[in-house]
Write a protein that holds these residues in place. Structure first.
Motif, mmCIF file in Angstrom:
data_model
loop_
_atom_site.group_PDB
_atom_site.id
_atom_site.type_symbol
_atom_site.label_atom_id
_atom_site.label_comp_id
_atom_site.label_asym_id
_atom_site.label_seq_id
_atom_site.Cartn_x
_atom_site.Cartn_y
_atom_site.Cartn_z
ATOM 1 N N PHE A 12 0.595 -1.350 0.379
ATOM 2 C CA PHE A 12 -0.192 -0.111 -0.179
ATOM 3 C C PHE A 12 1.027 1.300 0.062
ATOM 4 C CE2 PHE A 12 -2.858 -3.043 2.304
ATOM 5 C CZ PHE A 12 -3.773 -2.810 1.287
ATOM 6 N N ASP A 13 0.317 2.049 -0.736
ATOM 7 C CA ASP A 13 0.837 3.602 -0.665
ATOM 8 C C ASP A 13 0.648 4.299 0.522
ATOM 9 O OD1 ASP A 13 2.870 6.066 -1.250
ATOM 10 O OD2 ASP A 13 0.902 6.408 -2.525
ATOM 11 N N CYS A 14 1.088 4.037 1.494
ATOM 12 C CA CYS A 14 0.576 4.113 3.087
ATOM 13 C C CYS A 14 2.420 4.293 4.424
ATOM 14 C CB CYS A 14 -0.331 3.034 3.499
ATOM 15 S SG CYS A 14 -1.120 3.851 5.351
ATOM 16 N N ASP A 15 2.048 5.273 4.917
ATOM 17 C CA ASP A 15 3.086 5.358 6.000
ATOM 18 C C ASP A 15 2.980 4.667 7.329
ATOM 19 O OD1 ASP A 15 5.374 6.709 4.185
ATOM 20 O OD2 ASP A 15 4.093 8.604 4.805
ATOM 21 N N GLY A 16 1.786 3.827 7.210
ATOM 22 C CA GLY A 16 1.163 2.794 8.871
ATOM 23 C C GLY A 16 2.231 2.493 8.978
ATOM 24 N N VAL A 17 2.713 2.031 10.443
ATOM 25 C CA VAL A 17 3.546 1.101 10.844
ATOM 26 C C VAL A 17 2.548 0.400 11.854
ATOM 27 C CG1 VAL A 17 6.093 0.445 12.183
ATOM 28 C CG2 VAL A 17 5.705 2.317 10.292
ATOM 29 N N ILE A 18 2.949 -0.552 12.709
ATOM 30 C CA ILE A 18 1.925 -1.266 13.325
ATOM 31 C C ILE A 18 2.682 -2.057 14.119
ATOM 32 C CG2 ILE A 18 0.470 -3.178 13.547
ATOM 33 C CD1 ILE A 18 -1.202 -2.690 11.181
ATOM 34 N N LYS A 19 3.315 -1.578 15.225
ATOM 35 C CA LYS A 19 3.954 -2.599 16.238
ATOM 36 C C LYS A 19 3.224 -3.204 17.419
ATOM 37 C CE LYS A 19 7.157 0.569 15.472
ATOM 38 N NZ LYS A 19 8.738 1.164 16.404
ATOM 39 N N ALA A 20 3.416 -4.968 17.563
ATOM 40 C CA ALA A 20 2.587 -5.105 18.725
ATOM 41 C C ALA A 20 3.395 -6.279 19.329
ATOM 42 C CB ALA A 20 1.430 -6.025 18.335
ATOM 43 N N LYS A 35 -9.076 -2.496 6.926
ATOM 44 C CA LYS A 35 -10.292 -2.180 6.952
ATOM 45 C C LYS A 35 -10.627 -0.676 6.566
ATOM 46 C CE LYS A 35 -12.043 -6.557 8.416
ATOM 47 N NZ LYS A 35 -13.020 -7.590 9.403
ATOM 48 N N GLU A 36 -9.924 -0.096 7.769
ATOM 49 C CA GLU A 36 -10.985 1.580 8.424
ATOM 50 C C GLU A 36 -9.895 2.634 7.183
ATOM 51 O OE1 GLU A 36 -9.305 2.209 12.226
ATOM 52 O OE2 GLU A 36 -11.328 0.278 13.079
ATOM 53 N N VAL A 37 -8.597 2.270 6.562
ATOM 54 C CA VAL A 37 -7.885 2.975 6.364
ATOM 55 C C VAL A 37 -7.424 2.660 4.794
ATOM 56 C CG1 VAL A 37 -5.758 3.970 5.654
ATOM 57 C CG2 VAL A 37 -6.311 3.232 8.027
ATOM 58 N N HIS A 38 -7.699 1.393 4.588
ATOM 59 C CA HIS A 38 -7.674 0.743 2.495
ATOM 60 C C HIS A 38 -8.951 0.383 2.124
ATOM 61 C CE1 HIS A 38 -3.869 1.628 3.395
ATOM 62 N NE2 HIS A 38 -3.772 1.180 4.157
ATOM 63 N N GLY A 39 -9.834 0.433 3.228
ATOM 64 C CA GLY A 39 -11.763 -0.336 2.686
ATOM 65 C C GLY A 39 -11.615 -1.546 2.214
ATOM 66 N N LEU A 40 -10.710 -1.960 2.884
ATOM 67 C CA LEU A 40 -10.851 -4.013 2.589
ATOM 68 C C LEU A 40 -11.285 -5.039 3.419
ATOM 69 C CD1 LEU A 40 -6.804 -4.960 3.287
ATOM 70 C CD2 LEU A 40 -8.455 -4.543 0.484
ATOM 71 N N GLU A 41 -12.528 -4.894 2.723
ATOM 72 C CA GLU A 41 -13.549 -5.978 3.498
ATOM 73 C C GLU A 41 -13.447 -6.791 4.456
ATOM 74 O OE1 GLU A 41 -16.810 -3.993 3.747
ATOM 75 O OE2 GLU A 41 -16.041 -2.224 2.824
#
Length: 58
Positions: A12-20, A35-41
């Motif tokens: 994705f053309d997105c700078d999002g980073v997830i850390k867990a 789902k929230e940002v990219h609209g994937l159902e």
């Protein structure tokens, strides 16, 4: 160590980073972000495998 997913690494053309702390928590957060940002159902098994392939530890 934390599990890290960079949205851009998934394609994705997105700078999002997830850390867990765990893989399952990182995947849950990634699914919510997709789902929230990219609209994937639907998060298909193929998408999950792609995410796991680019997941790193820091």
């Amino acid at each position: 160590m934390e599990k890290v997913i960079r949205c851009r690494d998934v394609g994705f053309d997105c700078d999002g980073v997830i850390k867990a702390r765990t893989e399952s928590e990182a995947l849950r957060q990634a699914a919510a972000h997709a789902k929230e940002v990219h609209g994937l159902e639907e998060i298909t098994p193929e998408v999950v495998e792609k995410i796991k392939a680019v997941m790193t530890e820091e």
